[in-house]
Write a protein that holds these residues in place. Sequence first.
Motif, PDB file in Angstrom:
ATOM      1  N   ARG B 336      51.937 -57.917 -96.473  1.00 26.51           N
ATOM      2  CA  ARG B 336      53.048 -57.965 -97.423  1.00 26.51           C
ATOM      3  C   ARG B 336      52.627 -58.560 -98.770  1.00 26.51           C
ATOM      4  NH1 ARG B 336      57.765 -61.241 -94.278  1.00 26.51           N
ATOM      5  NH2 ARG B 336      58.059 -59.895 -92.464  1.00 26.51           N
ATOM      6  N   CYS B 337      51.526 -59.296 -98.754  1.00 26.42           N
ATOM      7  CA  CYS B 337      51.126 -60.138 -99.900  1.00 26.42           C
ATOM      8  C   CYS B 337      51.151 -59.396-101.233  1.00 26.42           C
ATOM      9  CB  CYS B 337      49.731 -60.690 -99.648  1.00 26.42           C
ATOM     10  SG  CYS B 337      49.084 -61.659-100.998  1.00 26.42           S
ATOM     11  N   ILE B 338      51.815 -59.995-102.234  1.00 23.41           N
ATOM     12  CA  ILE B 338      51.829 -59.412-103.574  1.00 23.41           C
ATOM     13  C   ILE B 338      50.907 -60.179-104.536  1.00 23.41           C
ATOM     14  CG2 ILE B 338      54.107 -58.329-103.326  1.00 23.41           C
ATOM     15  CD1 ILE B 338      55.287 -60.657-104.976  1.00 23.41           C
ATOM     16  N   ARG B 339      50.051 -61.046-103.981  1.00 28.52           N
ATOM     17  CA  ARG B 339      49.010 -61.731-104.754  1.00 28.52           C
ATOM     18  C   ARG B 339      49.568 -62.566-105.905  1.00 28.52           C
ATOM     19  NH1 ARG B 339      46.781 -59.686-100.849  1.00 28.52           N
ATOM     20  NH2 ARG B 339      45.418 -57.877-100.856  1.00 28.52           N
ATOM     21  N   CYS B 340      50.611 -63.323-105.606  1.00 25.89           N
ATOM     22  CA  CYS B 340      51.216 -64.134-106.670  1.00 25.89           C
ATOM     23  C   CYS B 340      50.503 -65.461-106.837  1.00 25.89           C
ATOM     24  CB  CYS B 340      52.688 -64.368-106.359  1.00 25.89           C
ATOM     25  SG  CYS B 340      52.918 -65.496-104.965  1.00 25.89           S
ATOM     26  N   GLY B 341      49.748 -65.876-105.827  1.00 21.05           N
ATOM     27  CA  GLY B 341      49.009 -67.140-105.925  1.00 21.05           C
ATOM     28  C   GLY B 341      49.825 -68.379-105.607  1.00 21.05           C
ATOM     29  N   ALA B 342      51.098 -68.218-105.250  1.00 25.36           N
ATOM     30  CA  ALA B 342      51.941 -69.399-105.000  1.00 25.36           C
ATOM     31  C   ALA B 342      51.432 -70.220-103.819  1.00 25.36           C
ATOM     32  CB  ALA B 342      53.389 -68.971-104.755  1.00 25.36           C
ATOM     33  N   CYS B 343      50.900 -69.529-102.805  1.00 20.00           N
ATOM     34  CA  CYS B 343      50.429 -70.282-101.639  1.00 20.00           C
ATOM     35  C   CYS B 343      49.210 -71.138-101.990  1.00 20.00           C
ATOM     36  CB  CYS B 343      50.149 -69.358-100.447  1.00 20.00           C
ATOM     37  SG  CYS B 343      48.954 -68.048-100.741  1.00 20.00           S
ATOM     38  N   LEU B 344      48.393 -70.664-102.950  1.00 23.99           N
ATOM     39  CA  LEU B 344      47.246 -71.462-103.389  1.00 23.99           C
ATOM     40  C   LEU B 344      47.738 -72.717-104.101  1.00 23.99           C
ATOM     41  CD1 LEU B 344      46.143 -68.494-103.082  1.00 23.99           C
ATOM     42  CD2 LEU B 344      44.524 -69.043-104.871  1.00 23.99           C
ATOM     43  N   PRO B 365      45.359 -70.166 -98.801  1.00 23.33           N
ATOM     44  CA  PRO B 365      45.937 -69.890 -97.482  1.00 23.33           C
ATOM     45  C   PRO B 365      45.908 -68.402 -97.106  1.00 23.33           C
ATOM     46  CG  PRO B 365      47.289 -71.481 -98.637  1.00 23.33           C
ATOM     47  CD  PRO B 365      46.236 -71.041 -99.609  1.00 23.33           C
ATOM     48  N   ILE B 366      46.263 -67.521 -98.046  1.00 23.32           N
ATOM     49  CA  ILE B 366      46.281 -66.097 -97.678  1.00 23.32           C
ATOM     50  C   ILE B 366      44.850 -65.596 -97.448  1.00 23.32           C
ATOM     51  CG2 ILE B 366      46.354 -65.258-100.084  1.00 23.32           C
ATOM     52  CD1 ILE B 366      48.018 -63.603 -97.002  1.00 23.32           C
ATOM     53  N   GLY B 367      43.897 -66.165 -98.195  1.00 18.21           N
ATOM     54  CA  GLY B 367      42.490 -65.814 -97.970  1.00 18.21           C
ATOM     55  C   GLY B 367      42.012 -66.282 -96.610  1.00 18.21           C
ATOM     56  N   ALA B 396      56.558 -71.301-100.067  1.00 25.36           N
ATOM     57  CA  ALA B 396      56.353 -70.796-101.429  1.00 25.36           C
ATOM     58  C   ALA B 396      56.285 -69.271-101.462  1.00 25.36           C
ATOM     59  CB  ALA B 396      55.065 -71.373-102.007  1.00 25.36           C
ATOM     60  N   CYS B 397      55.922 -68.661-100.352  1.00 24.78           N
ATOM     61  CA  CYS B 397      55.594 -67.232-100.360  1.00 24.78           C
ATOM     62  C   CYS B 397      56.824 -66.357-100.634  1.00 24.78           C
ATOM     63  CB  CYS B 397      54.960 -66.836 -99.030  1.00 24.78           C
ATOM     64  SG  CYS B 397      54.585 -65.075 -98.937  1.00 24.78           S
ATOM     65  N   PRO B 398      56.773 -65.528-101.696  1.00 28.63           N
ATOM     66  CA  PRO B 398      57.928 -64.716-102.062  1.00 28.63           C
ATOM     67  C   PRO B 398      58.225 -63.588-101.072  1.00 28.63           C
ATOM     68  CG  PRO B 398      56.041 -64.143-103.425  1.00 28.63           C
ATOM     69  CD  PRO B 398      55.648 -65.350-102.630  1.00 28.63           C
TER      70      PRO B 398
HETATM   71  S1  SF4 Z   1      52.368 -66.762-101.643  1.00 26.92           S
HETATM   72 FE1  SF4 Z   1      50.278 -66.198-101.071  1.00 26.92          FE
HETATM   73  S2  SF4 Z   1      50.578 -64.843 -99.323  1.00 26.92           S
HETATM   74 FE2  SF4 Z   1      52.571 -64.958-100.307  1.00 26.92          FE
HETATM   75  S3  SF4 Z   1      52.572 -63.224-101.736  1.00 26.92           S
HETATM   76 FE3  SF4 Z   1      51.836 -64.978-102.894  1.00 26.92          FE
HETATM   77  S4  SF4 Z   1      49.584 -64.859-102.737  1.00 26.92           S
HETATM   78 FE4  SF4 Z   1      50.450 -63.542-101.122  1.00 26.92          FE
END
Ligand code: SF4
Lengths: 226, 509
Positions: B336-344, B365-367, B396-398
């Motif tokens: 599902r990841c949209i690569r927003c970077g919020a989890c980092l 985390p997503i990595g 945090a993950c959208p």
């Molecule tokens: S929070 Fe992390 S896992 Fe969720 S969409 Fe953003 S980059 Fe992907």
Amino acid sequence: MTRSTRESFLSRLHKPLGRTSTITNVPTPPEVDESIARLVQPDDDLFAVFCEKAAATGMKVHQVTGDSLYETITARLREENVRKLSVSMNDPMATESAIKSAGFELHDWKAVPGKDGLDAQFDLDAGITDVHNAIAETGSLICQSGSSHTRGMSLIVPWHLAIVKKSQIMPDLIDFWNDRSSLSPDQMPASIAIITGPSKTADIEGVLITGVHGPAMVDVFVVEDQ
Amino acid sequence: MSSAPGSQTTASESVELTMDGHDILFPKLPYDMKQRVQGATNNAELQEFVNSATRMRDQMRINGCKDAFGDNYDKIRALAGDIKQHTLDNLDYYIEQFIDNATAAGTNVHYAADAEEANAICKEICQKHNAKLVVKSKSMVTEETNLVHELEAIGVETIETDLGEYILQLDHDAPSHLVTPMIHKNRASVGRAFARELGVEYTDDPGELTKIARRVLRDKYRQADIGMSGGNFMIADSGSVCICTNEGNGRLCTSVPPVHIAYIGIEKMIPSRKHLPVFLKLLSRSAIGSPITVYNHIMTGPKRNAEPDGPQEQHIILIDNGRTEVLKPETREMLRCIRCGACLNSCPVYRKVGGHSYGSVYPGPIGALLTPVFKGLANYKDLPYASSLCGACYEACPVKINIPKYLIQLRSDLIGGKHDKFTDRVFFKLWSFSLKKAWMYRLAGKMAGVFLRLRNKGVKNKNPYLNRGWVEKVPGPAAGWTEKRDLVTPPTKDFRSWWDEHQKSKGGK
Ligand code: SF4
């Protein structure tokens, strides 16, 4: 190496999805629940919301009337010492003659179409466009490609001046995409740009800089009585 | 890596002195995290940048999302997650629909099972057009396939145009964050790289550096034979690709050169244009807290006949490269990841160890989830443990990917559902037994206290609260705790006994 084909590529998907061919029933995706996703209501004061949100993105917003529009534009052009600029809009005549009679050098982008035309736009000081719509929710401008619309005028020039009619302001991004949803792929413009503010970066130590690749300045002239 | 004599070591250099950008993302396998983690944690500068930048962006996300969505924040994340999950559940259908619609709009759609095939297609297009210069905007999947190196190897100069990526390319460094790729570098290292590689006078003023990059890159857009991009979203019902950039480089790369090639992972699909606003509302707010990315560019086919400019040819390369492996039901949600970077930004571990410690294209985390699945768990045994399981990433993950749940799953896969050491097994048996009855729990606590006091290594600290001494080493599964830090010796009186006495002395029960 044998190359993937549409068929071989799709069959890679079928396995993890637990089937041997693509489903034939049209799937029903979740509806966009507007009670959750809509941020601006149709009966909100769209003009006020748009002006506020657009200003918050770093664009300079001018509230004008049809009568004061060109005066305001040429005064701004003088203020920024513009020499050479161009105009890209559905009906450019009035704007072009206002620019010329105020003594600015008008570049005719239509005289050089295609890539060379875009190339020439790298030397302009400013570009004036109309918009296809504007979005109150985010203060965004919608600029589409089309026969009277070169992509460069809201992109390549260091300063983009956009004329927005009050009647073009839509409440929410949801409204814009509902509106464009019935177009077939070939009816869609090749390019729809949703522009919200001047070009920005914070890549170097998080320091916010405006004007990296796209226009460093965006002025929006919102015409109240149109 | 060549650096000017007398220059200080940059943040990235001191992490790994012998690496170029490529080795940072593609380390020798199996990958051992320790060395880089140590480099990162010993680097005070890096600690400061990454920590402050991620904390700031995390707070901006919270403010931006709460401001806009209020009590609906959780609901809109659930909606976005549901839309993505639905798309993945029916991905074959939507991919077919996308191909048909994109083709109807005049796009050439290509199919790449892996990195090699994707790059082969791209190189062919470059050769067909006799391309000498390619400008590209940021795309994680091109990092996956190592595209830039491969194009350069056949003599096609390929320039990253996102400011951060451009700097990394000049400095032979690699991205360490999904959204702010050079989060690990400071302005001085940028100044040195510009002076060295571009022959300009040294400056470390971010505004000046940006101007220099702008000047150099503007010429490149004009000269480029081909523009490349990734894709943030593919829209099935129109065959469109949407790219989102704040700088405007993405729009320039996809508007000025005569040919546009988009590299897109198959998971970037959404069903329809009506679904797009949900993601546009969430992406930038989750990434940096702003309501929307400055430029959202939605492209449908090459330039139409009546249009004056824009690319005459558009190619979309649909890329699998391991994604169909992740698409199996057990792990599908990760896509599902949209690569927003919020989890980092929200991750206490990422903040400490930085992006390069993850040893792959996808940090954080997503990595830690995707890399072991893409590249083999045996190759990345440390990654499932690179998390405190605090759940901040999930919050945090959208698109509501339950990252902690999958990390635990990976950990359990790693040990095959079993703890491998005999002592560990005995410990966990006893521990779970002690939790069964309150009196057993108290007894176990007292015994642990006695045991730890026996291992007391004496007083090290003048702090009166900590002057009971320290335990430097404990055996068994708890050994990990004391590997990096000492444990305070427990007091003779535990909290419960203290509380009971305290209540009694106050006349309570
Ligand atoms: S929070 Fe992390 S896992 Fe969720 S969409 Fe953003 S980059 Fe992907």
